[in-house]
Design a protein around this motif. Structure first.
Motif, short mmCIF file in Angstrom:
data_model
loop_
_atom_site.label_atom_id
_atom_site.label_comp_id
_atom_site.label_asym_id
_atom_site.label_seq_id
_atom_site.Cartn_x
_atom_site.Cartn_y
_atom_site.Cartn_z
N SER A 94 58.90 34.81 -19.27
CA SER A 94 59.07 36.66 -19.21
C SER A 94 58.98 37.12 -17.73
N PHE A 95 58.03 36.35 -16.99
CA PHE A 95 57.92 36.75 -15.68
C PHE A 95 59.07 36.22 -14.75
N ALA A 96 59.79 35.27 -15.36
CA ALA A 96 60.92 34.75 -14.36
C ALA A 96 62.15 35.60 -14.57
N ILE A 97 61.74 36.51 -15.69
CA ILE A 97 63.05 37.74 -15.61
C ILE A 97 62.67 38.92 -15.15
N LEU A 98 61.38 39.46 -15.47
CA LEU A 98 60.76 40.74 -14.84
C LEU A 98 60.69 40.66 -13.60
N MET A 99 60.21 39.65 -13.03
CA MET A 99 59.88 39.64 -11.38
C MET A 99 61.44 39.92 -10.51
N PRO A 100 62.47 39.42 -10.69
CA PRO A 100 63.74 39.82 -10.17
C PRO A 100 64.18 41.16 -10.39
N VAL A 128 65.69 29.50 -15.33
CA VAL A 128 65.47 30.62 -15.74
C VAL A 128 66.07 31.87 -15.06
N THR A 129 65.48 32.06 -13.76
CA THR A 129 65.81 33.04 -12.81
C THR A 129 67.20 33.02 -12.35
N PHE A 130 67.60 31.62 -12.03
CA PHE A 130 68.96 31.55 -11.44
C PHE A 130 69.99 31.84 -12.23
N PRO A 131 70.15 31.30 -13.52
CA PRO A 131 71.12 31.78 -14.50
C PRO A 131 71.02 33.41 -14.92
N PHE A 132 69.81 33.71 -15.05
CA PHE A 132 69.66 35.30 -15.39
C PHE A 132 70.33 36.17 -14.27
N ASN A 133 70.13 35.80 -13.18
CA ASN A 133 70.79 36.50 -11.85
C ASN A 133 72.37 36.34 -11.94
N LEU A 134 72.77 34.96 -12.28
CA LEU A 134 74.31 34.90 -12.28
C LEU A 134 74.88 35.52 -13.29
#
Length: 325
Positions: A237-243, A302-308
């Motif tokens: 959840s952090f890896a999605i919330l922090m961005p 997690v964060t990389f694919p979420f951002n893409l």
């Protein structure tokens, strides 16, 4: 909301995102598909040179002004400050040790140059111009987060190695040297220089980016497979919330500085991205006790694919609403 969903949908069916999805799916399915390491490194060199060179050309046309200086200062401030926010969130949302939390936090203060390149491609596809000097901002944001992480660890009395050669190694990191060097070459040669090599760094760019993201998908998929059971819901959840938090701070600074719509979006993308190249290499030296399967999986898996897939369209849509662009 409809605009955001439309942007996300268009981004999801782009060759760039689908290439990443192919690599991710192949890795999760345990396919033997691989990109030779030498080829992957060659593509990385190409992308860094191309984006740096084009940024330098843009600066040569634009010139150095107050906005450029303020943006670089803002980038440095973000890289120093975002790890502090990330660390506080991690301590609140997860049970990670101080060392692991600091190592993860460092990744979220530094930047992913591939996410930056993907954001640039999205803007170009929508004919939205951005300040060329954002490349210089990206280079400035690579290293300060590592110093913040070491301070967080030292503050807790857990040590953390500030090796004599670490700062030198960070400043002479290959990606930074190539990005900054290409930027200066582009700034010196200007439009004439771009015309001379445009067939090399303009036309093939997106095709090379597709293959590079295929490799990133393979790496991310293998990391997710290997880290199964290591990460809890709080960390994911952090890896999605922090961005999202970081992008909001980047948006605020972009508007205050007076960046264009494109420049504001790229500052949001830089703020929201997480390093998976420079910082992991530094953590292996500075914080060898930190668990790589945690910080690499969160940033790359997690964060990389979420951002893409969702992040970049979301940042663009919000910036358009706020700036009226």
């Amino acid at each position: 909301m409809n605009e955001i969903l439309s942007l996300a949908g268009a981004n999801l069916i782009s060759p760039i995102i689908l290439s990443f999805a192919l690599g991710l799916a192949a890795a999760l399915a345990r396919s033997d598909l691989t990109i030779p390491e030498a080829v992957a490194k060659g593509m990385s060199i190409y992308l860094l040179f191309a984006i740096g060179f084009k940024g330098g050309v843009a600066v040569s046309a634009h010139g150095v002004d107050t906005t450029l200086i303020l943006t670089i200062i803002a980038g440095l401030g973000l890289s120093f400050g975002l790890p502090l926010i990330a660390f506080a969130l991690l301590k609140l949302m997860t049970g990670l040790s101080r060392i692991d939390a600091a190592a993860v936090a460092a990744h979220y203060g530094s930047i992913s140059i591939v996410t930056f390149v993907a954001g640039t491609s999205v803007l170009e596809g929508r004919l939205i111009e951005a300040e060329g000097y954002m490349v210089a901002v990206a280079a400035a944001m690579e290293a300060p987060a590592i110093l913040s992480a070491l301070w967080l660890v030292a503050r807790g009395g857990d040590g953390g190695k500030m090796e004599p050669g670490l700062i030198r190694e960070l400043l002479l990191n290959g990606s930074i040297v190539l990005l900054v060097g290409a930027f200066f070459i582009g700034a010196v040669t200007g439009e004439k220089g771009l015309e001379e090599i445009s067939s090399f760094i303009v036309a093939p760019f997106k095709g090379v980016l597709c293959l590079f993201l295929l490799d990133m998908g393979l790496i991310a998929g293998r990391g997710l497979r290997q880290s199964r059971g290591v990460l809890g819901l709080g960390a994911v959840s952090f890896a999605i919330l922090m961005p999202l938090i970081s992008a909001t701070i980047g948006l605020t600074l972009g508007v205050l500085i007076g960046l264009s719509l494109g420049g504001t979006v790229l500052l949001m993308v830089l703020s929201a991205s997480a390093s998976y190249i420079a910082v992991p290499a530094a953590m292996r030296v500075a914080l060898p006790e930190a668990n790589p399967s945690i910080y690499l999986t969160l940033s790359l898996g997690v964060t990389f694919p979420f951002n893409l897939t969702l992040g970049i369209p979301l940042y663009l849509a919000i910036a358009q609403i706020v700036t009226g662009g």
